[in-house]
Write a protein that holds these residues in place. Structure first.
Motif, PDB file in Angstrom:
ATOM      1  N   VAL A 765       4.451   6.753   4.124  1.00  0.00           N
ATOM      2  CA  VAL A 765       4.817   5.723   3.159  1.00  0.00           C
ATOM      3  C   VAL A 765       4.015   4.465   3.434  1.00  0.00           C
ATOM      4  N   MET A 766       3.350   3.946   2.397  1.00  0.00           N
ATOM      5  CA  MET A 766       2.572   2.730   2.549  1.00  0.00           C
ATOM      6  C   MET A 766       3.502   1.518   2.715  1.00  0.00           C
ATOM      7  N   PRO A 767       3.114   0.491   3.487  1.00  0.00           N
ATOM      8  CA  PRO A 767       3.915  -0.726   3.587  1.00  0.00           C
ATOM      9  C   PRO A 767       4.119  -1.357   2.226  1.00  0.00           C
ATOM     10  N   THR A 768       5.292  -1.874   1.987  1.00  0.00           N
ATOM     11  CA  THR A 768       5.628  -2.438   0.675  1.00  0.00           C
ATOM     12  C   THR A 768       5.646  -3.959   0.675  1.00  0.00           C
ATOM     13  N   LYS A 769       5.333  -4.586   1.793  1.00  0.00           N
ATOM     14  CA  LYS A 769       5.364  -6.038   1.854  1.00  0.00           C
ATOM     15  C   LYS A 769       4.010  -6.604   1.469  1.00  0.00           C
ATOM     16  N   TYR A 770       3.979  -7.362   0.382  1.00  0.00           N
ATOM     17  CA  TYR A 770       2.757  -7.972  -0.105  1.00  0.00           C
ATOM     18  C   TYR A 770       2.956  -9.474  -0.255  1.00  0.00           C
ATOM     19  N   SER A 771       1.865 -10.160  -0.407  1.00  0.00           N
ATOM     20  CA  SER A 771       1.925 -11.605  -0.593  1.00  0.00           C
ATOM     21  C   SER A 771       2.653 -11.936  -1.887  1.00  0.00           C
ATOM     22  N   PRO A 772       3.506 -12.937  -1.886  1.00  0.00           N
ATOM     23  CA  PRO A 772       4.189 -13.311  -3.134  1.00  0.00           C
ATOM     24  C   PRO A 772       3.247 -13.791  -4.221  1.00  0.00           C
ATOM     25  N   THR A 773       2.061 -14.234  -3.842  1.00  0.00           N
ATOM     26  CA  THR A 773       1.093 -14.675  -4.859  1.00  0.00           C
ATOM     27  C   THR A 773       0.646 -13.532  -5.755  1.00  0.00           C
ATOM     28  N   ASP A 774       0.764 -12.288  -5.300  1.00  0.00           N
ATOM     29  CA  ASP A 774       0.438 -11.136  -6.148  1.00  0.00           C
ATOM     30  C   ASP A 774       1.391 -11.016  -7.318  1.00  0.00           C
ATOM     31  N   GLY A 775       2.606 -11.564  -7.146  1.00  0.00           N
ATOM     32  CA  GLY A 775       3.667 -11.344  -8.110  1.00  0.00           C
ATOM     33  C   GLY A 775       4.709 -10.429  -7.503  1.00  0.00           C
ATOM     34  N   LYS A 776       5.845 -10.424  -8.094  1.00  0.00           N
ATOM     35  CA  LYS A 776       6.931  -9.610  -7.569  1.00  0.00           C
ATOM     36  C   LYS A 776       6.618  -8.126  -7.684  1.00  0.00           C
ATOM     37  N   ASP A 777       7.156  -7.359  -6.746  1.00  0.00           N
ATOM     38  CA  ASP A 777       6.957  -5.908  -6.770  1.00  0.00           C
ATOM     39  C   ASP A 777       7.524  -5.306  -8.045  1.00  0.00           C
ATOM     40  N   GLU A 778       8.602  -5.941  -8.572  1.00  0.00           N
ATOM     41  CA  GLU A 778       9.224  -5.463  -9.806  1.00  0.00           C
ATOM     42  C   GLU A 778       8.273  -5.564 -10.978  1.00  0.00           C
ATOM     43  N   LEU A 779       7.354  -6.531 -10.923  1.00  0.00           N
ATOM     44  CA  LEU A 779       6.362  -6.692 -11.995  1.00  0.00           C
ATOM     45  C   LEU A 779       5.517  -5.426 -12.134  1.00  0.00           C
ATOM     46  N   TYR A 780       5.078  -4.887 -11.036  1.00  0.00           N
ATOM     47  CA  TYR A 780       4.206  -3.710 -11.054  1.00  0.00           C
ATOM     48  C   TYR A 780       4.991  -2.436 -11.338  1.00  0.00           C
ATOM     49  N   ARG A 781       6.191  -2.354 -10.813  1.00  0.00           N
ATOM     50  CA  ARG A 781       7.015  -1.189 -11.114  1.00  0.00           C
ATOM     51  C   ARG A 781       7.366  -1.142 -12.590  1.00  0.00           C
ATOM     52  N   GLN A 782       7.687  -2.287 -13.165  1.00  0.00           N
ATOM     53  CA  GLN A 782       8.029  -2.339 -14.590  1.00  0.00           C
ATOM     54  C   GLN A 782       6.839  -1.965 -15.463  1.00  0.00           C
ATOM     55  N   ALA A 783       5.622  -2.340 -15.026  1.00  0.00           N
ATOM     56  CA  ALA A 783       4.417  -2.044 -15.808  1.00  0.00           C
ATOM     57  C   ALA A 783       4.029  -0.577 -15.725  1.00  0.00           C
ATOM     58  N   LEU A 784       4.216   0.014 -14.554  1.00  0.00           N
ATOM     59  CA  LEU A 784       3.782   1.393 -14.350  1.00  0.00           C
ATOM     60  C   LEU A 784       4.875   2.407 -14.641  1.00  0.00           C
TER      61      LEU A 784
END
Length: 786
Positions: A765-784
């Motif tokens: 499993v890849m690490p899920t912690k990213y910089s907040p400047t990328d945007g929320k993780d929910e942003l990418y999950r909602q798009a994909l």
């Protein structure tokens, strides 16, 4: 960390003799080789053993009255364009006998003059060639019917041949106004021998033509068309004729000789000009013996006859008979060569020449032979190791010394290498711990591809020991399919800059607008060549409530940019995507029909039908070609279901693009993609940008259908790739040999292991912690995964 280191014709109102045009023909130049440039040539190798060309002087020097290399080139060009693969029948035979030969005899003058510079219709020309291949039969036929031998014109280049065909077409129309010059495909009466009984066609000629129906397929390997191959083939053909002459002189006339692939090519090219062939065979005093001693194409002989040819050849020239690209039995290598799609890859124009960052692959077949025995007290502890000079430095193919002593040349290794590997090194090593893992090198010898290509024989020989010699043989390098894979990278903004504090400081902390998921495209050697971006969000990020928002579904486009990243000097992994956008894909959804449609900037339209019966449809603007997307590894990419490489659950990850055209009515696979691993293999005729858009669009759609991140699109950071040069993708392969290493097999047999990264991921499993400047993780999950 970076991914890599980076005529006009007179009116026909005159007698036929006056109608024959007088044309000045120029001899064709040498064939243009599709080889790497001199700039790509590897440097001189260092060797601990002396090296020499294996080219002993022939005991009898043959001089031919026709340019055999040019003749072979024109013969191959015609065979590959012959009507219906050469499957012509009784009607074409009648056209040859009743129309063409009388016309050719009258145009020649009937007195043995130079043949008229005319090229007959393709179906007639094929029959004419086949008849000439049976030299004695052709001579008897011509003399009994016309009183002289009708020769074929010596036209050895494409431009003059085309002009001669146009002249013949006009002459044919004037002489036979009711008979078409060119036959359509549906006018060919096929190759059914049962029709001969009710037909006036010459049954003997029909049967001769039937014998050569598969001749084009015999010469299908693309290296056969290369000029350096013809030079080497001519040398071996001269030796083959010397072997016949020696058999005549030593009263071994009962001996049969089986020609190898290259010798067969030269022999048929020579026979295609019957007057020159008869003259040359008479000069060598073997005219009456060739037909008796040489096994003709299509003739079935025992393995003892083949082995006898090998023995006589080695006794005469101290050289193996079956060299790389010079095999006797096509079945021995056809399966392996099909794995690389050589025929398809090298027979088309490269549609990707304008992409400067995309480098073509060149592949060659390599044989390594050994002869002799080792003088060593510790032979039980010594072994040979074969290594690549570049691209696959971790390659270690070991052979124990005790099994390598042989009185005759023994083929020890058969492999396929990219030209970029530069060459091979063979090491003599001694084990220090009872196994091959711990050993020390005693001596070595190196073979450079560049040195071998400069040899007329395409072979080099060296000494490993006082009584042990080694020989390497290669085919000319041939362009192979492209290999590309997409790897995760940082999120980028609307302008293409990576989302990073480094970029913010350079811009005086002006927020970066827009968010795009980004993938970097690497080629087989780990070089960056494209950047793919998928639009996800709009807006900016500031500390507090302001954060990027998801764009509408129809605005989530895909774009491909050509080139590599421009990195900032102060940061080794932060930079800007290339500016040039070379392709886009925009989605539309039809809820009523339950389908997703992607419109590509290349003019192609991909439709994915959703539901239980998932299928794909690809439409393009070309009415002459049909494209089908099939789930699984199909046609030339298919895997035997009994093979250990076959996994039914993995099969749905693969999509095969099959194109059907007039040249390929049964269809052929031009693209294979794995949408889960984001890897593609495609022929040079396919546009790389189209292939990348297709792969990414399918991946995006499958992620939405499965409602899970099946292809790792949510990964938004760089993953460490294997070190460049240690085990480059597809650089060395042994497809016909059992090997536990999947990297030595075509990648699609075990794609997961071949394309794995060098980074170990805990629990997969890849690490899920990213910089907040990328945007929320929910942003990418909602798009994909909406």
């Amino acid at each position: 960390m970076k991914h890599h280191q980076s005529a006009h014709v007179a009116p026909f109102d005159q007698p036929l003799s006056a109608l024959t045009p007088t044309i000045t023909f120029t001899r064709g130049t040498a064939a243009t080789n599709r080889m790497p440039s001199a700039a790509e040539a590897p440097p001189e190798p260092t060797a601990t053993a002396s090296m020499s060309s294996s080219s002993p002087v022939s005991r009898g020097q043959a001089f031919f009255s026709v340019d055999l290399a040019a003749a072979a080139r024109r013969l191959l060009a015609f065979l590959r364009s012959a009507p219906a693969g050469g499957a012509v029948g009784p009607r074409s035979v009648r056209r040859y006998e009743d129309l063409w030969l009388p016309l050719a005899a009258e145009a020649t003058g009937g007195g043995g003059e130079e043949p008229a510079m005319l090229v007959p219709p393709p179906d007639v020309q094929f029959i004419w060639l086949c008849h000439c291949f049976h030299h004695e039969s052709y001579i008897s036929y011509c003399v009994s019917r016309f009183g002289c031998l009708i020769d074929r014109p010596s036209i050895l280049d494409a431009e003059n041949e085309e002009y001669a065909a146009d002249c013949c077409r006009d002459l044919w129309a004037a002489r036979y106004p009711l008979e078409p010059f060119d036959l359509d495909n549906n006018e060919f009466d096929g190759s059914n021998l049962n029709a001969i009984d009710n037909d006036n066609a010459n049954s003997e000629i029909v049967k001769i033509v039937q014998t050569y129906a598969g001749l084009a397929a015999r010469f299908a390997s693309p290296f056969v068309s290369e000029g350096v191959y013809h030079v080497a083939a001519k040398r071996r053909y001269m030796r083959f004729l010397d072997l016949i002459r020696e058999g005549v002189c030593t009263t071994r006339e009962d001996t049969r000789l089986v020609p190898s692939l290259d010798i067969l090519l030269m022999w048929l090219a020579h026979q295609s000009f019957p007057v020159s062939y008869a003259t040359d065979m008479t000069a060598m005093a073997i005219r009456d013996n060739v037909t008796k001693m040489v096994v003709s194409y299509g003739e079935v002989v025992s393995e003892e006859v083949v082995e006898r040819t090998r023995v006589l050849w080695e006794e005469a020239y101290d050289e193996p008979y079956d060299l790389s690209g010079s095999e006797v039995d096509a079945r021995a290598v056809d399966t392996a060569r099909e794995a690389f799609h050589w025929e398809a890859a090298a027979s088309e124009e490269d549609a990707n020449r304008l992409y400067k960052g995309l480098q073509p692959r060149f592949l060659m077949e390599v044989y390594v032979f050994l002869k002799g025995q080792f003088d060593s007290e510790n032979i039980s502890k010594e072994f040979l190791r074969l290594r690549a000079q570049r691209c696959y430095r971790s390659l270690k193919l070991d052979k124990p010394m005790s099994s390598l002593s042989c009185k005759n040349w023994q083929k020890t290794w058969h492999l396929y290498c990219e030209f970029a590997t530069r060459g091979l090194t063979i090491e003599v090593r001694r084990s220090t711990s009872g196994c091959f893992r711990n050993s020390k090198i005693l001596r070595n010898i190196s073979f450079s591809w560049n040195d071998m290509l400069h040899e007329k024989s395409l072979i080099l020989t060296g000494e490993l020991d006082a009584r042990m010699r080694v020989m390497a043989s290669i085919t000319p390098p041939i362009q192979a399919p492209y290999l590309l894979k997409c790897v995760p990278d940082r999120v980028t903004d609307d302008g293409g800059a990576m989302i990073s504090d480094v970029i913010l400081r350079m811009r005086s902390y002006r927020p970066q607008e827009g968010r795009w998921l980004t993938r970097t495209v690497l080629d087989y050697g780990g070089r960056e060549c494209f950047v793919i971006r998928m639009r996800i969000g709009r807006g900016i990020w500031r500390r507090g409530p302001e954060t990027p928002m998801a764009v509408k579904w129809e605005d989530r486009s895909i774009e491909v940019r050509e080139g590599s990243w421009s990195y900032i000097a102060s940061a080794t992994s932060v930079g800007y995507a290339p500016e040039k956008v070379v392709g886009t894909a925009t989605p539309t959804k039809n809820q009523q029909e339950n389908k997703v449609v992607w419109n590509f900037s290349t003019g192609d339209v991909l439709t994915v039908w959703l539901g239980d019966d998932l299928n794909f449809q690809l439409q393009n603007e070309s009415p002459e070609e049909e494209a089908r997307l099939l789930v699984g590894r199909r046609l030339s990419y298919s895997i035997n279901k009994d093979s250990t490489s076959y996994n039914h659950n993995e099969e749905e990850q693969y999509i095969t693009l099959v194109r059907t055209s007039a040249d390929h009515p049964d269809g052929r696979a031009t693209v294979l993609l794995n949408w889960k691993l984001l890897a593609v293999e495609f022929l040079p005729q396919e546009d790389a940008v189209f292939v990348l858009l297709l792969c990414m669009a399918i991946t995006r759609t499958m992620t939405e259908i499965r409602r899970e991140d099946v292809a790792g699109l949510l990964v938004r950071r760089r993953i460490r790739e294997p070190q460049v040069g240690q085990r480059d993708w597809g650089s060395v392969m042994l497809p016909s040999s059992p090997s536990l290493d999947p990297h030595l097999q075509p990648w699609y047999r075990n794609a997961v292991r071949v394309l794995s990264s060098a980074e170990t991921v805990p629990n997969g499993v890849m690490p899920t912690k990213y910089s907040p400047t990328d945007g929320k993780d929910e942003l990418y999950r909602q798009a994909l995964i909406p």
